[in-house]
Design a protein around this motif. Structure first.
Motif, PDB file in Angstrom:
ATOM      1  N   ASP A  97       0.803  -1.219   0.000  1.00 23.98           N
ATOM      2  CA  ASP A  97       0.000   0.000   0.000  1.00 23.98           C
ATOM      3  C   ASP A  97       0.843   1.281   0.000  1.00 23.98           C
ATOM      4  OD1 ASP A  97      -2.662   0.811  -0.240  1.00 23.98           O
ATOM      5  OD2 ASP A  97      -2.751   1.388   1.870  1.00 23.98           O
ATOM      6  N   GLN A  98       1.975   1.269  -0.710  1.00 21.10           N
ATOM      7  CA  GLN A  98       2.828   2.458  -0.799  1.00 21.10           C
ATOM      8  C   GLN A  98       2.479   3.226  -2.075  1.00 21.10           C
ATOM      9  OE1 GLN A  98       4.983   3.475   1.685  1.00 21.10           O
ATOM     10  NE2 GLN A  98       3.883   1.815   2.704  1.00 21.10           N
ATOM     11  N   ASP A  99       2.095   4.493  -1.911  1.00 17.44           N
ATOM     12  CA  ASP A  99       1.665   5.323  -3.031  1.00 17.44           C
ATOM     13  C   ASP A  99       2.811   5.662  -3.977  1.00 17.44           C
ATOM     14  OD1 ASP A  99      -1.062   5.600  -2.285  1.00 17.44           O
ATOM     15  OD2 ASP A  99      -0.470   7.065  -0.765  1.00 17.44           O
ATOM     16  N   VAL A 100       2.495   5.713  -5.263  1.00 18.24           N
ATOM     17  CA  VAL A 100       3.443   6.154  -6.289  1.00 18.24           C
ATOM     18  C   VAL A 100       3.298   7.671  -6.384  1.00 18.24           C
ATOM     19  CG1 VAL A 100       4.114   5.978  -8.710  1.00 18.24           C
ATOM     20  CG2 VAL A 100       3.207   3.966  -7.527  1.00 18.24           C
ATOM     21  N   VAL A 101       4.077   8.362  -5.557  1.00 19.92           N
ATOM     22  CA  VAL A 101       4.058   9.823  -5.501  1.00 19.92           C
ATOM     23  C   VAL A 101       5.512  10.296  -5.467  1.00 19.92           C
ATOM     24  CG1 VAL A 101       3.392  11.829  -4.128  1.00 19.92           C
ATOM     25  CG2 VAL A 101       1.865   9.872  -4.256  1.00 19.92           C
ATOM     26  N   GLY A 113       8.919  11.827  -4.675  1.00 18.88           N
ATOM     27  CA  GLY A 113       9.444  12.375  -3.427  1.00 18.88           C
ATOM     28  C   GLY A 113       9.107  11.555  -2.198  1.00 18.88           C
ATOM     29  N   ARG A 114       8.132  10.685  -2.280  1.00 25.03           N
ATOM     30  CA  ARG A 114       7.747   9.867  -1.131  1.00 25.03           C
ATOM     31  C   ARG A 114       8.841   8.826  -0.852  1.00 25.03           C
ATOM     32  NH1 ARG A 114       1.893   8.093   0.317  1.00 25.03           N
ATOM     33  NH2 ARG A 114       1.933  10.333   0.436  1.00 25.03           N
ATOM     34  N   THR A 115       9.029   8.494   0.416  1.00 24.72           N
ATOM     35  CA  THR A 115      10.006   7.469   0.800  1.00 24.72           C
ATOM     36  C   THR A 115       9.343   6.434   1.697  1.00 24.72           C
ATOM     37  OG1 THR A 115      10.761   8.684   2.754  1.00 24.72           O
ATOM     38  CG2 THR A 115      11.956   9.085   0.696  1.00 24.72           C
ATOM     39  N   PHE A 116       9.891   5.223   1.655  1.00 26.70           N
ATOM     40  CA  PHE A 116       9.493   4.168   2.589  1.00 26.70           C
ATOM     41  C   PHE A 116      10.659   3.196   2.703  1.00 26.70           C
ATOM     42  CE2 PHE A 116       7.908   2.957  -1.589  1.00 26.70           C
ATOM     43  CZ  PHE A 116       8.232   1.609  -1.727  1.00 26.70           C
ATOM     44  N   GLU A 117      10.622   2.349   3.705  1.00 25.23           N
ATOM     45  CA  GLU A 117      11.740   1.430   3.943  1.00 25.23           C
ATOM     46  C   GLU A 117      11.346  -0.017   3.700  1.00 25.23           C
ATOM     47  OE1 GLU A 117      13.245   2.142   7.909  1.00 25.23           O
ATOM     48  OE2 GLU A 117      14.692   3.586   7.106  1.00 25.23           O
ATOM     49  N   CYS A 118      12.332  -0.755   3.219  1.00 22.52           N
ATOM     50  CA  CYS A 118      12.200  -2.201   3.075  1.00 22.52           C
ATOM     51  C   CYS A 118      13.243  -2.849   3.984  1.00 22.52           C
ATOM     52  CB  CYS A 118      12.468  -2.637   1.632  1.00 22.52           C
ATOM     53  SG  CYS A 118      11.271  -2.012   0.424  1.00 22.52           S
ATOM     54  N   LYS A 128      18.124  -2.277   6.598  1.00 14.26           N
ATOM     55  CA  LYS A 128      17.062  -1.487   5.956  1.00 14.26           C
ATOM     56  C   LYS A 128      17.613  -0.788   4.722  1.00 14.26           C
ATOM     57  CE  LYS A 128      14.071  -1.679   9.508  1.00 14.26           C
ATOM     58  NZ  LYS A 128      12.786  -2.269   9.460  1.00 14.26           N
ATOM     59  N   VAL A 129      16.745  -0.628   3.732  1.00 10.89           N
ATOM     60  CA  VAL A 129      17.045   0.209   2.573  1.00 10.89           C
ATOM     61  C   VAL A 129      15.892   1.190   2.432  1.00 10.89           C
ATOM     62  CG1 VAL A 129      18.478  -1.470   1.339  1.00 10.89           C
ATOM     63  CG2 VAL A 129      16.030  -1.412   0.927  1.00 10.89           C
ATOM     64  N   THR A 130      16.206   2.393   2.012  1.00  6.54           N
ATOM     65  CA  THR A 130      15.179   3.405   1.812  1.00  6.54           C
ATOM     66  C   THR A 130      14.845   3.459   0.332  1.00  6.54           C
ATOM     67  OG1 THR A 130      15.977   4.685   3.691  1.00  6.54           O
ATOM     68  CG2 THR A 130      14.603   5.851   2.082  1.00  6.54           C
ATOM     69  N   ILE A 131      13.565   3.419   0.051  1.00  5.69           N
ATOM     70  CA  ILE A 131      13.069   3.543  -1.318  1.00  5.69           C
ATOM     71  C   ILE A 131      12.595   4.989  -1.481  1.00  5.69           C
ATOM     72  CG2 ILE A 131      11.379   2.728  -3.003  1.00  5.69           C
ATOM     73  CD1 ILE A 131      13.415   0.574  -2.001  1.00  5.69           C
TER      74      ILE A 131
END
Length: 121
Positions: A81-85, A87-92, A102-105
């Motif tokens: 449920d991570q938006d394709v926007v 500038g947005r970031t999330f971690e895997c 961890k890696v930051t997307i």
């Protein structure tokens, strides 16, 4: 005398035709108005685009092994449920040689391009 009057009247009528006002000038050439094609109105609510976590996980694994030359990459877990926007970031979370890192997307563009950071503990 009657004949003369008729001829005189006829002559006056005919001469009146010669003094008619000039015809209006022709309109200047122009292009036709553009045709506007309308379709159904756009939806009031924009369509929400989200990443497929399985595809992102495969992409993370590929970047880590091919670009960063990380060996022993195990399981990769990315949130759903991570938006394709842009500038947005999330971690895997990534298992590297038995350690959880961890890696930051970072989402680069609206088409779904993203960057993967180097792993960090």
């Amino acid at each position: 005398m009657r004949i003369t009057l008729v001829l005189v009247c006829g002559t006056l009528v005919l001469s009146g035709c010669d003094s008619a006002p000039p015809a209006p000038p022709a309109p200047a050439p122009s292009t036709p108005a553009p045709v506007v094609v309308t379709s159904s109105p756009p939806p009031l609510t924009p369509v929400r685009r989200v990443f497929d976590p399985a595809h992102v996980q495969d992409g993370v694994r590929r970047v880590l092994t091919e670009s960063y030359l990380v060996t022993e990459v195990g399981d990769v877990s990315c949130p759903a449920d991570q938006d394709v926007v842009p500038g947005r970031t999330f971690e895997c979370t990534v298992d590297i040689a038995g350690r959880e890192e961890k890696v930051t997307i970072t989402v680069r563009d609206a088409a779904g391009g993203y960057e993967v950071s180097q792993p960090k503990p």
